[in-house]
Scaffold this motif. Structure first.
Motif, PDB file in Angstrom:
ATOM      1  N   VAL A  27      35.381 -18.414 -11.481  1.00 38.42           N
ATOM      2  CA  VAL A  27      34.196 -19.268 -11.664  1.00 38.42           C
ATOM      3  C   VAL A  27      33.918 -20.070 -10.394  1.00 38.42           C
ATOM      4  O   VAL A  27      32.778 -20.131  -9.914  1.00 38.42           O
ATOM      5  CB  VAL A  27      34.359 -20.209 -12.880  1.00 38.42           C
ATOM      6  N   GLY A  28      34.965 -20.666  -9.816  1.00 38.87           N
ATOM      7  CA  GLY A  28      34.790 -21.443  -8.587  1.00 38.87           C
ATOM      8  C   GLY A  28      34.332 -20.590  -7.420  1.00 38.87           C
ATOM      9  O   GLY A  28      33.473 -20.999  -6.627  1.00 38.87           O
ATOM     10  N   THR A  29      34.872 -19.388  -7.325  1.00 40.21           N
ATOM     11  CA  THR A  29      34.505 -18.490  -6.242  1.00 40.21           C
ATOM     12  C   THR A  29      33.051 -18.041  -6.387  1.00 40.21           C
ATOM     13  O   THR A  29      32.306 -18.002  -5.405  1.00 40.21           O
ATOM     14  CB  THR A  29      35.456 -17.272  -6.233  1.00 40.21           C
ATOM     15  N   ALA A  94      41.514 -25.058  -4.953  1.00 46.63           N
ATOM     16  CA  ALA A  94      42.122 -24.552  -3.714  1.00 46.63           C
ATOM     17  C   ALA A  94      41.084 -23.996  -2.725  1.00 46.63           C
ATOM     18  O   ALA A  94      41.096 -24.379  -1.553  1.00 46.63           O
ATOM     19  CB  ALA A  94      43.197 -23.522  -4.032  1.00 46.63           C
ATOM     20  N   PRO A  95      40.175 -23.118  -3.134  1.00 38.29           N
ATOM     21  CA  PRO A  95      39.196 -22.608  -2.165  1.00 38.29           C
ATOM     22  C   PRO A  95      38.295 -23.687  -1.544  1.00 38.29           C
ATOM     23  O   PRO A  95      38.055 -23.647  -0.328  1.00 38.29           O
ATOM     24  CB  PRO A  95      38.395 -21.579  -2.968  1.00 38.29           C
ATOM     25  N   PRO A  96      37.799 -24.673  -2.306  1.00 36.61           N
ATOM     26  CA  PRO A  96      37.023 -25.730  -1.640  1.00 36.61           C
ATOM     27  C   PRO A  96      37.854 -26.528  -0.624  1.00 36.61           C
ATOM     28  O   PRO A  96      37.317 -26.959   0.398  1.00 36.61           O
ATOM     29  CB  PRO A  96      36.559 -26.632  -2.789  1.00 36.61           C
ATOM     30  N   ALA A 101      38.658 -27.835   5.035  1.00 36.72           N
ATOM     31  CA  ALA A 101      39.539 -27.828   6.207  1.00 36.72           C
ATOM     32  C   ALA A 101      38.964 -26.939   7.306  1.00 36.72           C
ATOM     33  O   ALA A 101      38.927 -27.334   8.486  1.00 36.72           O
ATOM     34  CB  ALA A 101      40.938 -27.353   5.813  1.00 36.72           C
ATOM     35  N   PHE A 102      38.505 -25.758   6.949  1.00 35.25           N
ATOM     36  CA  PHE A 102      37.959 -24.827   7.939  1.00 35.25           C
ATOM     37  C   PHE A 102      36.724 -25.413   8.622  1.00 35.25           C
ATOM     38  O   PHE A 102      36.598 -25.357   9.851  1.00 35.25           O
ATOM     39  CB  PHE A 102      37.620 -23.486   7.278  1.00 35.25           C
ATOM     40  N   VAL A 115      35.896 -17.394   4.608  1.00 34.14           N
ATOM     41  CA  VAL A 115      37.353 -17.593   4.611  1.00 34.14           C
ATOM     42  C   VAL A 115      37.818 -18.075   3.237  1.00 34.14           C
ATOM     43  O   VAL A 115      38.815 -17.595   2.693  1.00 34.14           O
ATOM     44  CB  VAL A 115      37.775 -18.577   5.725  1.00 34.14           C
ATOM     45  N   ALA A 116      37.095 -19.022   2.645  1.00 37.81           N
ATOM     46  CA  ALA A 116      37.475 -19.530   1.320  1.00 37.81           C
ATOM     47  C   ALA A 116      37.377 -18.431   0.266  1.00 37.81           C
ATOM     48  O   ALA A 116      38.227 -18.352  -0.636  1.00 37.81           O
ATOM     49  CB  ALA A 116      36.593 -20.719   0.938  1.00 37.81           C
TER      50      ALA A 116
END
Length: 164
Positions: A27-29, A94-96, A101-102, A115-116
């Motif tokens: 869902v987040g992705t 985690a992905p956000p 950071a990126f 990348v995420a």
């Protein structure tokens, strides 16, 4: 408290926890892939977090409602229903974090989203493998489950590619 401080891969040991983690990651992705239209880091992160929160609340509400209509011990069942599913939120964060950071290091939002999304795909593969191993699957079946879970991430990346 000890449980909360353990790394995620040590906390998500039950089948339901792993299923919720996979669900939250997908869902987040998907929200991140479609949030590229915002063209801002804050807008993208907010879209992901709000989307996952809405899905989590809707699922918890449905479970609590189902628990409330069944016989005695309603309060205990409602409380359990509301506490379940927290890996949905944890995994989706985690992905956000990777994205932020990126972008802070490179200043490149578009590359950060890619990348995420790649990190999400690796997470999905690892979660699929962990779920299969937890269920007692053979190595070959676990690899198949890892691949199947990773395909979900690849589909989201393709979605982003075709949307933007």
């Amino acid at each position: 408290m000890r449980t909360a401080l353990r790394p995620h891969h040590l906390r998500w040991t039950g089948e339901r926890d792993l299923a919720h983690a996979i669900y939250g990651t997908v869902v987040g992705t998907a929200a991140m892939a479609t949030a590229g239209a915002h063209r801002t880091l804050g807008g993208t992160v907010a879209t992901v977090l709000v989307t996952v929160a809405v899905y989590w609340v809707a699922e918890r509400y449905a479970d609590a409602l189902a628990a409330a209509v069944r016989g005695p011990d309603r309060r205990a069942r409602i409380g359990r229903a509301l506490r379940q599913g927290w890996p949905t939120i944890e995994a989706a964060c985690a992905p956000p974090v990777v994205l932020v950071a990126f972008v802070l290091v490179t200043g490149d939002l578009r590359a950060g989203v890619v990348v995420a999304l790649a990190v999400s795909t690796v997470m999905l593969s690892a979660l699929g493998h962990a779920a299969a191993k937890h269920a007692g699957a053979t190595r070959l079946v676990a690899v198949g489950c890892a691949t199947g879970s990773a395909v979900l991430g690849v589909v989201v990346i393709l979605l982003k590619t075709f949307l933007h």
